[in-house]
Design an enzyme around this catalytic site. Structure first.
Site, PDB file in Angstrom:
ATOM      1  N   HIS A  24       0.816  -1.215   0.000  1.00 59.83           N
ATOM      2  CA  HIS A  24       0.000   0.000   0.000  1.00 59.83           C
ATOM      3  C   HIS A  24       0.844   1.256   0.000  1.00 59.83           C
ATOM      4  O   HIS A  24       2.030   1.244   0.342  1.00 59.83           O
ATOM      5  CB  HIS A  24      -0.938   0.015   1.219  1.00 59.83           C
ATOM      6  CG  HIS A  24      -0.231  -0.007   2.541  1.00 59.83           C
ATOM      7  ND1 HIS A  24       0.353   1.106   3.084  1.00 59.83           N
ATOM      8  CD2 HIS A  24      -0.026  -1.016   3.431  1.00 59.83           C
ATOM      9  CE1 HIS A  24       0.892   0.799   4.254  1.00 59.83           C
ATOM     10  NE2 HIS A  24       0.681  -0.493   4.485  1.00 59.83           N
ATOM     11  N   CYS A  78       3.276  -5.314   6.338  1.00 59.86           N
ATOM     12  CA  CYS A  78       2.906  -4.961   4.975  1.00 59.86           C
ATOM     13  C   CYS A  78       4.117  -4.408   4.230  1.00 59.86           C
ATOM     14  O   CYS A  78       5.176  -4.176   4.810  1.00 59.86           O
ATOM     15  CB  CYS A  78       1.790  -3.923   4.972  1.00 59.86           C
ATOM     16  SG  CYS A  78       0.174  -4.591   5.402  1.00 59.86           S
TER      17      CYS A  78
END
Length: 408
Positions: free
Chosen positions: A328, A347
Site C-alpha cells: 500500500h 505490509c
C-alpha cells in the site's frame, strides 16, 4: 503495516528510478517526532466514522435485513454496494440522503437475494475535510439442504498470470471427489489444470506454472443436485470465464528494501520500499493480488494489534493475503524510510501522499496492477506464507499441488 497479528498470530522498457522521479513529498501533518510507521503514532478513537449494517463478515443474513450505511457527522462522499453471485457483480441501486449522513437502497434493490455475497465500499469526509473509508462484505442465507460455492475471479474479468480459481463453500464438503469432478476448468491454449483442497470448504484450481498471457479460461460449474454431504445438494449450474492479461511479477527484497517490477519478463522499475519491522516481519513467498482499494481503513484493533494504529485513509491498498498483508501507499513515514528501513507491521509500503497520487510510487504501482498479479517476497526473516493464506498456492510444488486433488 501488516493488517494482521502474525505473531498472535508501462509496459515501458525503460528502467525507472523513483529516487529521481519525486524530489519532494509532503510530510504528514501532526506526526509525532520519530514516527516510523502506523503502529507508532497515537491511537485513534475506537468509534467507527462509518457505520455499516450488516456487519463485516456476517453470514446467513436473512432477506428481510436491510443494508444501511451511516456517519454520525460530516457526510458520505461515495457508497458502492455490489451483489456478487456466481462470479458476476451487480451494483445495488441506492442513494445518499440530502444531509449526507446515510445511504439506503432504492425500491426493490433493498431486498437481499438469497445465496449471494454483498460488498460495501464507503468513503466519508468529516467537518475538517478528513477522509475515511470502510470496505465490508457479508453473505446471505442459502436454502436448507443446499450448498453453494462463492468463487473468484469475476466473470469476464482480465487478470494477471498468477490468478488461481478459488471456491469457498458455505457448508463442509464430505464428498470432495464428486464436487471436484463437477467443476471443470479449461484453457485456450490448452494446459492441464488441477484442483487442490484446503480443508473441507475450499477448492482451488491452477496449472503447473503461471498462465500464459492471452489465455482464455472457462469455468464450468455443474454443482446443481451434486450431493456434497449427506442430504446436502449443490444449487449452481453456470459457465463463466476470464482472460489472462499481460504478465507482471514483482520481486520484493526485504533486506535490500527494493521491489523490482517486471512486465512480460522485462524489468521496468526498481521501487524503494519499507517492509516489516524486526518484531512484525513480512512473509516470504509468492502472493497473488486479490483486492484493489484506492483508499481503505486499517485498524489494529481488528487484528490483535490493539490501539497501535488506526489509519482511516490508507491510499492505494493492494491485498496480498487473507490474513491482512497489503502492499500500500504510505504518506506518514519520513521520505528516507523507503529504500533504507523496514518499519511496518508486516505490509509492504510504497511512498505516497495523503489522499494518494498517481505520480507517487504507490499510485504508479496501483495503476499498473491487476487482480491476479504476483508479488514475491524474499530475504525476510519470517517464514514462507501458507499456501491457503489468500491465493498463495504457487508456493506448493506441482507434485504437492496435485496430491491435494480428490480425483487422484
Amino acid at each position: 503495516m501488516n493488517h494482521v497479528a502474525k505473531r498472535a498470530r508501462a509496459g515501458s522498457a525503460a528502467v525507472l528510478t523513483w529516487a529521481g522521479l519525486l524530489t519532494v513529498l509532503a510530510v504528514l501533518t501532526g506526526c509525532t517526532e520519530g514516527m516510523r510507521d502506523i503502529g507508532e503514532g497515537k491511537p485513534r478513537s475506537p468509534r467507527d466514522a462509518i457505520q455499516i449494517s450488516p456487519q463485516d463478515g456476517a453470514e446467513d443474513v436473512g432477506p428481510r435485513s436491510r443494508i444501511e450505511v451511516k456517519v454520525p457527522d460530516g457526510r458520505l462522499e461515495r457508497v458502492k454496494v455490489s451483489r456478487i453471485e456466481d462470479a458476476q457483480r451487480e451494483v445495488v441501486a441506492g442513494r445518499i440522503s440530502k444531509d449526507g449522513l446515510s445511504w439506503a437502497a432504492v425500491g426493490a434493490a433493498g431486498r437481499l437475494a438469497l445465496a449471494s455475497k454483498y460488498s460495501v465500499e464507503a468513503v466519508a469526509v468529516d467537518a475538517a475535510g478528513r477522509r475515511s473509508a470502510r470496505n465490508t462484505s457479508f453473505t446471505t442465507v442459502v436454502p436448507e439442504h443446499r450448498f453453494i460455492g462463492y468463487f473468484k475471479p469475476e466473470n469476464r474479468s482480465t487478470v494477471g498470470t498468477g490468478m488461481i480459481v478459488s471456491f469457498d463453500f458455505n457448508r463442509p464438503i464430505r464428498n470432495r471427489a464428486a464436487v471436484e469432478k463437477a467443476i471443470e476448468v479449461t484453457a485456450d491454449p490448452p494446459v492441464e489444470v488441477v484442483g487442490h483442497w484446503f480443508g473441507k470448504d475450499r477448492l482451488d484450481f491452477r496449472p503447473a506454472a503461471y498462465w500464459k498471457p492471452g489465455t482464455e479460461v472457462t469455468v464450468d460449474v455443474g454443482l446443481r443436485d451434486v450431493e456434497g454431504a449427506p442430504g446436502v445438494f449443490g444449487s449452481q449450474r453456470k459457465t463463466v470465464g476470464f482472460t489472462v492479461g499481460r504478465s507482471q511479477v514483482s520481486l520484493v527484497d526485504a533486506a535490500e528494501h527494493t521491489m523490482e517490477v517486471r512486465r512480460d519478463g522485462e524489468l521496468i522499475s526498481t521501487v524503494p520500499i519499507t517492509a516489516g519491522a524486526p518484531k512484525t516481519t513480512t512473509y516470504n513467498g509468492k502472493m497473488v493480488v486479490t483486492e484493489l482499494h484506492e483508499v481503505t481503513r486499517m485498524d489494529g484493533r481488528t487484528v490483535g494489534f490493539g490501539g497501535e494504529y488506526d489509519i482511516k485513509d490508507v491510499p492505494h491498498a493492494i491485498r496480498l493475503t487473507e490474513s491482512g498483508t497489503f502492499l500500500h501507499g504510505n504518506y506518514w513515514a519520513p521520505y528516507d524510510t523507503f529504500g533504507s528501513l523496514n518499519t511496518s507491521h508486516g505490509c509492504i509500503g510504497l511512498r505516497d501522499v495523503k489522499g494518494g497520487s498517481a505520480a507517487a510510487p504507490g499510485g504508479w504501482f496501483f495503476d499498473r496492477t491487476l487482480i491476479g498479479d504476483v508479488v514475491e517476497v524474499v530475504n525476510s526473516p519470517d517464514r514462507k506464507v501458507a499456501p491457503d493464506n489468500g491465493l498463495s498456492g504457487w508456493n506448493l510444488s506441482w507434485k504437492a499441488w496435485k496430491a491435494g486433488s480428490a480425483l487422484r
